[in-house]
Design an enzyme around this catalytic site. Structure first.
Site, PDB file in Angstrom:
ATOM      1  N   THR A 277      36.360  36.787  31.802  1.00  0.00           N
ATOM      2  CA  THR A 277      37.214  36.876  32.995  1.00  0.00           C
ATOM      3  C   THR A 277      38.536  36.144  32.755  1.00  0.00           C
ATOM      4  O   THR A 277      39.624  36.703  33.002  1.00  0.00           O
ATOM      5  CB  THR A 277      36.498  36.327  34.244  1.00  0.00           C
ATOM      6  OG1 THR A 277      35.173  36.825  34.272  1.00  0.00           O
ATOM      7  CG2 THR A 277      37.215  36.720  35.513  1.00  0.00           C
TER       8      THR A 277
ATOM      9  N   LYS B 204      27.725  46.883  41.424  1.00  0.00           N
ATOM     10  CA  LYS B 204      27.874  45.803  40.438  1.00  0.00           C
ATOM     11  C   LYS B 204      28.630  44.665  41.070  1.00  0.00           C
ATOM     12  O   LYS B 204      29.621  44.889  41.763  1.00  0.00           O
ATOM     13  CB  LYS B 204      28.675  46.341  39.232  1.00  0.00           C
ATOM     14  CG  LYS B 204      28.757  45.377  38.077  1.00  0.00           C
ATOM     15  CD  LYS B 204      27.522  45.409  37.207  1.00  0.00           C
ATOM     16  CE  LYS B 204      27.458  44.228  36.238  1.00  0.00           C
ATOM     17  NZ  LYS B 204      26.974  42.983  36.851  1.00  0.00           N
TER      18      LYS B 204
ATOM     19  N   LYS C 267      28.015  42.743  46.081  1.00  0.00           N
ATOM     20  CA  LYS C 267      28.163  41.286  45.970  1.00  0.00           C
ATOM     21  C   LYS C 267      27.011  40.632  46.693  1.00  0.00           C
ATOM     22  O   LYS C 267      26.456  41.195  47.654  1.00  0.00           O
ATOM     23  CB  LYS C 267      29.477  40.834  46.618  1.00  0.00           C
ATOM     24  CG  LYS C 267      29.995  39.514  46.103  1.00  0.00           C
ATOM     25  CD  LYS C 267      30.505  39.647  44.694  1.00  0.00           C
ATOM     26  CE  LYS C 267      31.473  38.611  44.268  1.00  0.00           C
ATOM     27  NZ  LYS C 267      32.306  39.024  43.159  1.00  0.00           N
TER      28      LYS C 267
ATOM     29  N   LYS D 296      37.589  47.109  41.836  1.00  0.00           N
ATOM     30  CA  LYS D 296      37.713  46.487  40.508  1.00  0.00           C
ATOM     31  C   LYS D 296      37.121  47.398  39.430  1.00  0.00           C
ATOM     32  O   LYS D 296      37.746  47.658  38.404  1.00  0.00           O
ATOM     33  CB  LYS D 296      36.966  45.142  40.537  1.00  0.00           C
ATOM     34  CG  LYS D 296      37.249  44.226  39.385  1.00  0.00           C
ATOM     35  CD  LYS D 296      36.466  42.920  39.489  1.00  0.00           C
ATOM     36  CE  LYS D 296      36.845  42.082  40.690  1.00  0.00           C
ATOM     37  NZ  LYS D 296      36.303  40.713  40.620  1.00  0.00           N
TER      38      LYS D 296
ATOM     39  N   SER E  90      30.646  42.674  31.557  1.00  0.00           N
ATOM     40  CA  SER E  90      29.284  42.898  32.072  1.00  0.00           C
ATOM     41  C   SER E  90      28.833  44.328  31.762  1.00  0.00           C
ATOM     42  O   SER E  90      27.674  44.565  31.424  1.00  0.00           O
ATOM     43  CB  SER E  90      29.246  42.706  33.592  1.00  0.00           C
ATOM     44  OG  SER E  90      29.139  41.344  33.908  1.00  0.00           O
TER      45      SER E  90
ATOM     46  N   ASN F  75      34.853  28.581  35.624  1.00  0.00           N
ATOM     47  CA  ASN F  75      34.812  29.451  34.437  1.00  0.00           C
ATOM     48  C   ASN F  75      36.093  30.249  34.229  1.00  0.00           C
ATOM     49  O   ASN F  75      36.627  30.305  33.113  1.00  0.00           O
ATOM     50  CB  ASN F  75      33.585  30.385  34.554  1.00  0.00           C
ATOM     51  CG  ASN F  75      33.592  31.476  33.515  1.00  0.00           C
ATOM     52  OD1 ASN F  75      34.096  32.568  33.750  1.00  0.00           O
ATOM     53  ND2 ASN F  75      33.076  31.191  32.341  1.00  0.00           N
TER      54      ASN F  75
HETATM   55  N1  GLU Z   1      31.513  37.947  39.676  1.00  0.00           N
HETATM   56  C1  GLU Z   1      32.461  38.547  38.807  1.00  0.00           C
HETATM   57  C2  GLU Z   1      33.535  39.284  39.599  1.00  0.00           C
HETATM   58  O1  GLU Z   1      33.820  38.963  40.731  1.00  0.00           O
HETATM   59  C3  GLU Z   1      31.791  39.441  37.786  1.00  0.00           C
HETATM   60  C4  GLU Z   1      30.981  40.531  38.365  1.00  0.00           C
HETATM   61  C5  GLU Z   1      30.122  41.227  37.334  1.00  0.00           C
HETATM   62  O2  GLU Z   1      30.189  40.899  36.170  1.00  0.00           O
HETATM   63  O3  GLU Z   1      29.360  42.077  37.762  1.00  0.00           O
HETATM   64  O4  GLU Z   1      34.187  40.136  39.087  1.00  0.00           O
END
Ligand code: GLU
Length: 428
Positions: free
Chosen positions: A191, A71, A107, A95, A362, A222
């Site tokens: 976030t 994810k 990523k 995370k 998410s 954001n």
């Molecule tokens: N891009 C965001 C992060 O770095 C969200 C990632 C997601 O929702 O999968 O946490």
């Protein structure tokens, strides 16, 4: 000799190595978790509006999926590097583990600058990105999301492309979709709000009063926007915001003693989250140097832009008023700066805990997609608050009990969970 350029992946590995020692991890587990499991590098050919063909470089890195499908977001950035994507994929693994959601870490990125691309060209990049990894991503393999300079529309183009290629509807493939098109209420705020839930909890621990608190924020995208929104809703005041200036190709800090509100900020930014100098002037904001945000006499510093923004060169500028550093961005603080922060007694809320609200929401989005039943905004935010608060409590308690820096405490919880999943699966 010129200084070695900053490499976020080396930083992620250094952080991991230190925790692996603390946890006494065996060599095979270290070898597994120090590196991504898989990565894809590809070209994305696009016919531009002027008829010329251009090839953009794209990446997807899947760091670990022992706890669930990978994810993590997809970034559009002109300075994107595969090492940045590797670092960010690694941090995604930690995370998801620290907030205890059943997902792994991934990523993606594309080297491009959406400021200079039409909507049609951006759509072509999104669809081209999916075509290159269509067999390696999906609801049960790897689930992307928005990140730096990408948003819901990009996610929807990507979803549409995968659905065309695979046939059928796969709303769980991607998150951060627009509400009404499989997106979750609250995802846009998640976030930034998550950052502030953790600040609120840290303030309780430190005996600080939110109504007396001030913040200085780096970034106006954001995460920064919604952190500013909730910070001010809870009675705090934001006295400075630092931001990239597209016209001058450099960053500035905007300062306003009376406070910068969410509405004012939203009226001052363009669609990429960069502050327009003319609008800032209209609001009467004072324009200072890029790094001035870090030297403000605030209670809380919120780096919510990019990596390497709190480093050995500027951490000493932090004023004694600062009690909390809440990392809205991924990887904003270098290990050298960590030592300085620790020496100053600043309570650091580490990135992969502090900004985990996005991926947590998410996850809620995926759950709602799978049920095809969507919750009200309050229900989403309530569940988000509970997850973030529980994760914060576990980290701060471990930090206190073991007398370790909060980043190390968060790492110990996350790495131990992922290592256990790898062991239980019999991988190492
Ligand atoms: N891009 C965001 C992060 O770095 C969200 C990632 C997601 O929702 O999968 O946490």
């Amino acid at each position: 000799m010129a200084a070695k350029p900053f490499n976020p992946f080396e930083m992620a590995q250094r952080q991991f190595d230190a925790v692996a020692d603390k946890l006494g991890l065996d060599q095979a587990t270290r070898d597994l978790l120090r590196h991504p499991l898989r990565e894809y590098h590809f070209g994305i050919p696009v016919r531009m509006d002027d008829g010329a063909h251009k090839v953009f470089r794209g990446f997807r890195v899947q760091h670990n999926d022992a706890r669930g499908p990978c994810k993590g977001g997809i970034r559009f950035h002109p300075q994107e590097t595969v090492d940045t994507v590797r670092a960010l994929a690694t941090w995604m693994t930690w995370k998801c583990a620290v907030v205890d959601i059943p997902l792994g870490g991934g990523k993606g990125g594309v080297i491009c600058d959406p400021h200079n691309l039409s909507e049609r060209e951006q759509e072509a990049i999104c669809r081209g990105w999916v075509r290159q990894v269509a067999h390696n991503v999906g609801p049960i393999q790897d689930v992307p999301a928005p990140d730096v300079m990408t948003h819901g529309q990009h996610m929807l183009w990507m979803l549409d492309e995968l659905e065309v290629l695979r046939g059928g509807k796969l709303p769980g493939f991607i998150t951060g979709k627009p509400v009404g098109m499989g997106g979750s209420l609250g995802r846009t705020e998640a976030t930034g709000y998550g950052v502030v839930y953790t600040i609120r909890e840290a303030m309780k621990d430190l005996g600080l009063d939110f109504k007396q608190a001030t913040a200085s924020v780096q970034g106006a995208g954001n995460v920064a926007q919604y952190a500013i929104d909730l910070f001010t809703q809870l009675g705090g005041k934001v006295i400075a915001v630092a931001c990239w200036d597209q016209a001058d190709q450099r960053a500035y800090t905007y300062r306003c003693e009376a406070g910068i509100g969410f509405g004012q900020l939203m009226a001052a930014i363009d669609k990429f989250g960069t502050i327009r100098a003319d609008r800032a002037r209209e609001h009467g904001w004072e324009r200072l140097d890029a790094d001035a945000w870090i030297a403000q006499p605030a209670t809380v510093l919120i780096p919510a832009a990019l990596d390497n923004s709190v480093n050995a060169d500027n951490a000493h500028k932090i004023k004694p008023t600062v009690k909390i550093l809440a990392e809205g961005a991924n990887g904003p603080t270098t290990p050298e700066a960590d030592k300085i922060l620790e020496g100053k007694g600043i309570f650091v809320i580490p990135d992969f805990l502090c900004n985990a609200g996005g991926v947590t929401c998410s996850y809620f989005e995926q759950v709602q997609c799978n049920m095809n039943y969507y919750w009200e905004r309050d229900e989403v935010l309530q569940k988000l608050d509970t997850k973030m608060t529980n994760a914060f409590r576990a980290v701060s308690e471990l930090g206190r009990k073991r007398k370790v820096y909060t980043r190390d405490a968060a790492y110990m919880i996350a790495v131990a969970r992922v290592a256990e999943a790898c062991h239980l699966r019999g991988w190492v």
